[in-house]
Design a protein around this motif. Sequence first.
Motif, PDB file in Angstrom:
ATOM      1  N   GLY A  16      44.680  36.480  20.899  1.00  0.00           N
ATOM      2  CA  GLY A  16      46.094  36.537  21.220  1.00  0.00           C
ATOM      3  C   GLY A  16      46.778  35.182  21.308  1.00  0.00           C
ATOM      4  N   GLN A  17      46.008  34.107  21.394  1.00  0.00           N
ATOM      5  CA  GLN A  17      46.611  32.775  21.424  1.00  0.00           C
ATOM      6  C   GLN A  17      47.107  32.418  20.028  1.00  0.00           C
ATOM      7  OE1 GLN A  17      43.483  30.249  23.157  1.00  0.00           O
ATOM      8  NE2 GLN A  17      44.706  30.131  25.037  1.00  0.00           N
ATOM      9  N   SER A  18      47.935  31.398  19.977  1.00  0.00           N
ATOM     10  CA  SER A  18      48.427  30.915  18.685  1.00  0.00           C
ATOM     11  C   SER A  18      48.072  29.442  18.539  1.00  0.00           C
ATOM     12  CB  SER A  18      49.933  31.114  18.580  1.00  0.00           C
ATOM     13  OG  SER A  18      50.592  30.392  19.593  1.00  0.00           O
ATOM     14  N   MET A  19      48.037  28.996  17.299  1.00  0.00           N
ATOM     15  CA  MET A  19      47.789  27.586  17.055  1.00  0.00           C
ATOM     16  C   MET A  19      48.202  27.244  15.623  1.00  0.00           C
ATOM     17  SD  MET A  19      43.803  26.713  16.226  1.00  0.00           S
ATOM     18  CE  MET A  19      44.296  25.038  15.835  1.00  0.00           C
ATOM     19  N   THR A  20      48.345  25.956  15.390  1.00  0.00           N
ATOM     20  CA  THR A  20      48.672  25.445  14.061  1.00  0.00           C
ATOM     21  C   THR A  20      47.573  24.519  13.594  1.00  0.00           C
ATOM     22  OG1 THR A  20      51.048  25.581  14.476  1.00  0.00           O
ATOM     23  CG2 THR A  20      50.325  24.146  12.692  1.00  0.00           C
ATOM     24  N   LEU A  21      47.061  24.806  12.396  1.00  0.00           N
ATOM     25  CA  LEU A  21      46.109  23.918  11.756  1.00  0.00           C
ATOM     26  C   LEU A  21      46.904  22.947  10.884  1.00  0.00           C
ATOM     27  CD1 LEU A  21      44.504  26.578  12.443  1.00  0.00           C
ATOM     28  CD2 LEU A  21      43.009  25.993  10.527  1.00  0.00           C
ATOM     29  N   GLN A  22      46.624  21.672  11.077  1.00  0.00           N
ATOM     30  CA  GLN A  22      47.384  20.660  10.361  1.00  0.00           C
ATOM     31  C   GLN A  22      46.656  20.219   9.094  1.00  0.00           C
ATOM     32  OE1 GLN A  22      50.378  19.915  11.210  1.00  0.00           O
ATOM     33  NE2 GLN A  22      50.455  20.673  13.325  1.00  0.00           N
ATOM     34  N   CYS A  23      47.433  19.929   8.058  1.00  0.00           N
ATOM     35  CA  CYS A  23      46.903  19.402   6.807  1.00  0.00           C
ATOM     36  C   CYS A  23      47.884  18.387   6.262  1.00  0.00           C
ATOM     37  CB  CYS A  23      46.681  20.511   5.789  1.00  0.00           C
ATOM     38  SG  CYS A  23      46.160  19.893   4.162  1.00  0.00           S
ATOM     39  N   ALA A  24      47.393  17.207   5.947  1.00  0.00           N
ATOM     40  CA  ALA A  24      48.246  16.169   5.371  1.00  0.00           C
ATOM     41  C   ALA A  24      47.501  15.501   4.217  1.00  0.00           C
ATOM     42  CB  ALA A  24      48.609  15.133   6.429  1.00  0.00           C
ATOM     43  N   GLN A  25      48.248  15.204   3.145  1.00  0.00           N
ATOM     44  CA  GLN A  25      47.654  14.468   2.026  1.00  0.00           C
ATOM     45  C   GLN A  25      48.547  13.282   1.676  1.00  0.00           C
ATOM     46  OE1 GLN A  25      49.096  14.462  -1.260  1.00  0.00           O
ATOM     47  NE2 GLN A  25      50.636  16.093  -1.007  1.00  0.00           N
ATOM     48  N   ASP A  26      47.892  12.192   1.274  1.00  0.00           N
ATOM     49  CA  ASP A  26      48.625  10.950   1.003  1.00  0.00           C
ATOM     50  C   ASP A  26      48.572  10.584  -0.477  1.00  0.00           C
ATOM     51  OD1 ASP A  26      46.082   8.586   2.240  1.00  0.00           O
ATOM     52  OD2 ASP A  26      46.000  10.198   0.759  1.00  0.00           O
ATOM     53  N   MET A  27      48.360  11.584  -1.336  1.00  0.00           N
ATOM     54  CA  MET A  27      48.208  11.338  -2.771  1.00  0.00           C
ATOM     55  C   MET A  27      49.448  11.755  -3.566  1.00  0.00           C
ATOM     56  SD  MET A  27      44.250  12.655  -3.009  1.00  0.00           S
ATOM     57  CE  MET A  27      44.534  14.056  -1.938  1.00  0.00           C
ATOM     58  N   ASN A  28      50.507  12.152  -2.859  1.00  0.00           N
ATOM     59  CA  ASN A  28      51.750  12.598  -3.496  1.00  0.00           C
ATOM     60  C   ASN A  28      51.507  13.802  -4.412  1.00  0.00           C
ATOM     61  OD1 ASN A  28      54.561  12.336  -3.685  1.00  0.00           O
ATOM     62  ND2 ASN A  28      54.392  11.270  -5.650  1.00  0.00           N
ATOM     63  N   HIS A  29      50.585  14.670  -3.982  1.00  0.00           N
ATOM     64  CA  HIS A  29      50.289  15.866  -4.773  1.00  0.00           C
ATOM     65  C   HIS A  29      51.353  16.926  -4.550  1.00  0.00           C
ATOM     66  CE1 HIS A  29      45.684  15.042  -5.243  1.00  0.00           C
ATOM     67  NE2 HIS A  29      46.446  14.229  -5.966  1.00  0.00           N
ATOM     68  N   ASN A  30      51.670  17.643  -5.636  1.00  0.00           N
ATOM     69  CA  ASN A  30      52.671  18.698  -5.531  1.00  0.00           C
ATOM     70  C   ASN A  30      52.087  19.999  -4.973  1.00  0.00           C
ATOM     71  OD1 ASN A  30      55.166  17.516  -6.858  1.00  0.00           O
ATOM     72  ND2 ASN A  30      53.635  17.163  -8.449  1.00  0.00           N
ATOM     73  N   TYR A  31      50.876  20.356  -5.417  1.00  0.00           N
ATOM     74  CA  TYR A  31      50.301  21.650  -5.058  1.00  0.00           C
ATOM     75  C   TYR A  31      49.381  21.489  -3.857  1.00  0.00           C
ATOM     76  CZ  TYR A  31      51.691  23.444  -9.733  1.00  0.00           C
ATOM     77  OH  TYR A  31      52.375  23.828 -10.857  1.00  0.00           O
ATOM     78  N   MET A  32      49.510  22.420  -2.916  1.00  0.00           N
ATOM     79  CA  MET A  32      48.619  22.439  -1.754  1.00  0.00           C
ATOM     80  C   MET A  32      48.180  23.871  -1.468  1.00  0.00           C
ATOM     81  SD  MET A  32      50.236  19.527   0.779  1.00  0.00           S
ATOM     82  CE  MET A  32      48.739  19.416   1.774  1.00  0.00           C
ATOM     83  N   TYR A  33      46.991  24.009  -0.887  1.00  0.00           N
ATOM     84  CA  TYR A  33      46.368  25.316  -0.714  1.00  0.00           C
ATOM     85  C   TYR A  33      45.682  25.407   0.647  1.00  0.00           C
ATOM     86  CZ  TYR A  33      46.620  25.077  -5.850  1.00  0.00           C
ATOM     87  OH  TYR A  33      47.051  24.934  -7.145  1.00  0.00           O
ATOM     88  N   TRP A  34      45.663  26.611   1.187  1.00  0.00           N
ATOM     89  CA  TRP A  34      44.842  26.917   2.350  1.00  0.00           C
ATOM     90  C   TRP A  34      43.846  28.003   1.971  1.00  0.00           C
ATOM     91  CZ3 TRP A  34      43.756  24.589   6.674  1.00  0.00           C
ATOM     92  CH2 TRP A  34      44.682  23.707   7.256  1.00  0.00           C
ATOM     93  N   TYR A  35      42.556  27.726   2.277  1.00  0.00           N
ATOM     94  CA  TYR A  35      41.487  28.681   2.052  1.00  0.00           C
ATOM     95  C   TYR A  35      40.761  28.945   3.369  1.00  0.00           C
ATOM     96  CZ  TYR A  35      41.765  27.246  -2.910  1.00  0.00           C
ATOM     97  OH  TYR A  35      42.172  26.957  -4.185  1.00  0.00           O
ATOM     98  N   ARG A  36      40.126  30.103   3.451  1.00  0.00           N
ATOM     99  CA  ARG A  36      39.158  30.346   4.502  1.00  0.00           C
ATOM    100  C   ARG A  36      37.812  30.602   3.853  1.00  0.00           C
ATOM    101  NH1 ARG A  36      40.084  35.529   8.136  1.00  0.00           N
ATOM    102  NH2 ARG A  36      37.847  35.246   8.412  1.00  0.00           N
ATOM    103  N   GLN A  37      36.753  30.180   4.543  1.00  0.00           N
ATOM    104  CA  GLN A  37      35.405  30.323   4.016  1.00  0.00           C
ATOM    105  C   GLN A  37      34.548  30.997   5.067  1.00  0.00           C
ATOM    106  OE1 GLN A  37      33.099  26.706   3.151  1.00  0.00           O
ATOM    107  NE2 GLN A  37      32.355  27.675   1.268  1.00  0.00           N
ATOM    108  N   ASP A  38      34.073  32.170   4.741  1.00  0.00           N
ATOM    109  CA  ASP A  38      33.158  32.918   5.587  1.00  0.00           C
ATOM    110  C   ASP A  38      31.785  32.903   4.929  1.00  0.00           C
ATOM    111  OD1 ASP A  38      35.971  34.951   5.810  1.00  0.00           O
ATOM    112  OD2 ASP A  38      35.201  33.775   7.484  1.00  0.00           O
ATOM    113  N   PRO A  39      30.722  33.004   5.723  1.00  0.00           N
ATOM    114  CA  PRO A  39      29.361  32.909   5.167  1.00  0.00           C
ATOM    115  C   PRO A  39      29.140  33.878   4.011  1.00  0.00           C
ATOM    116  CG  PRO A  39      29.299  32.845   7.550  1.00  0.00           C
ATOM    117  CD  PRO A  39      30.713  33.155   7.187  1.00  0.00           C
TER     118      PRO A  39
END
Lengths: 116, 113
Positions: A16-39
């Motif tokens: 029930g809690q909330s949170m923000t996962l942060q992601c930053a890139q310094d390569m001036n890339h246009n495309y960004m993605y979020w993935y999840r990885q389960d076993p």
Amino acid sequence: NAGVTQTPKFRILKIGQSMTLQCAQDMNHNYMYWYRQDPGMGLKLIYYSVGAGITDKGEVPNGYNVSRSTTEDFPLRLELAAPSQTSVYFCASTPGKANWGNQPQHFGDGTRLSIL
Amino acid sequence: TQLLEQSPQFLSIQEGENLTVYCNSSSVFSSLQWYRQEPGEGPVLLVTVVTGGEVKKLKRLTFQFGDARKDSSLHITAAQPGDTGLYLCAGVGSTGANSKLTFGKGITLSVRP
């Protein structure tokens, strides 16, 4: 170069809690993605963005939200954490646009999230 | 939905052995990428194959893209403990227009000294 930086590296949340996962890139890339990885399940795409102000759903978007107000940052928001969201989350970026499929995706080191 | 099936799922071999692993699909891909992931880290690109029948070599690793661009193989010669890791293949759809990769579930390789 820092590349893709993810914070935090580890987090334990209560249901029930909330949170923000942060992601930053310094390569001036246009495309960004979020993935999840389960076993044993490889990488599943949650959300992606082809530029500031543009986001789109991936394969498993339910329970997550994203925003892309700048080229550099692509935060992932969990509003009501559920045990099923226990996973390792990876952010990635690539230059994008023409010939994007021939470009490597640059990954961060991941955020390990446990929901108890 | 384009699916990539990787096989075998797990492989444990002795140092010095050769091995081949596979990435198969019923769909055509405009390109295919192989990544290696070590524990606690994100995946790192090994190679991208683009042309049907293409063969690329990276030291002891040989990658091949199928003639029909539906499958790929990775051959490792004289495996070393440093080759241990999770090997992921990822494909770009035939139109290349949707800006996202499809990943397989990965192959966990363990090379024993």
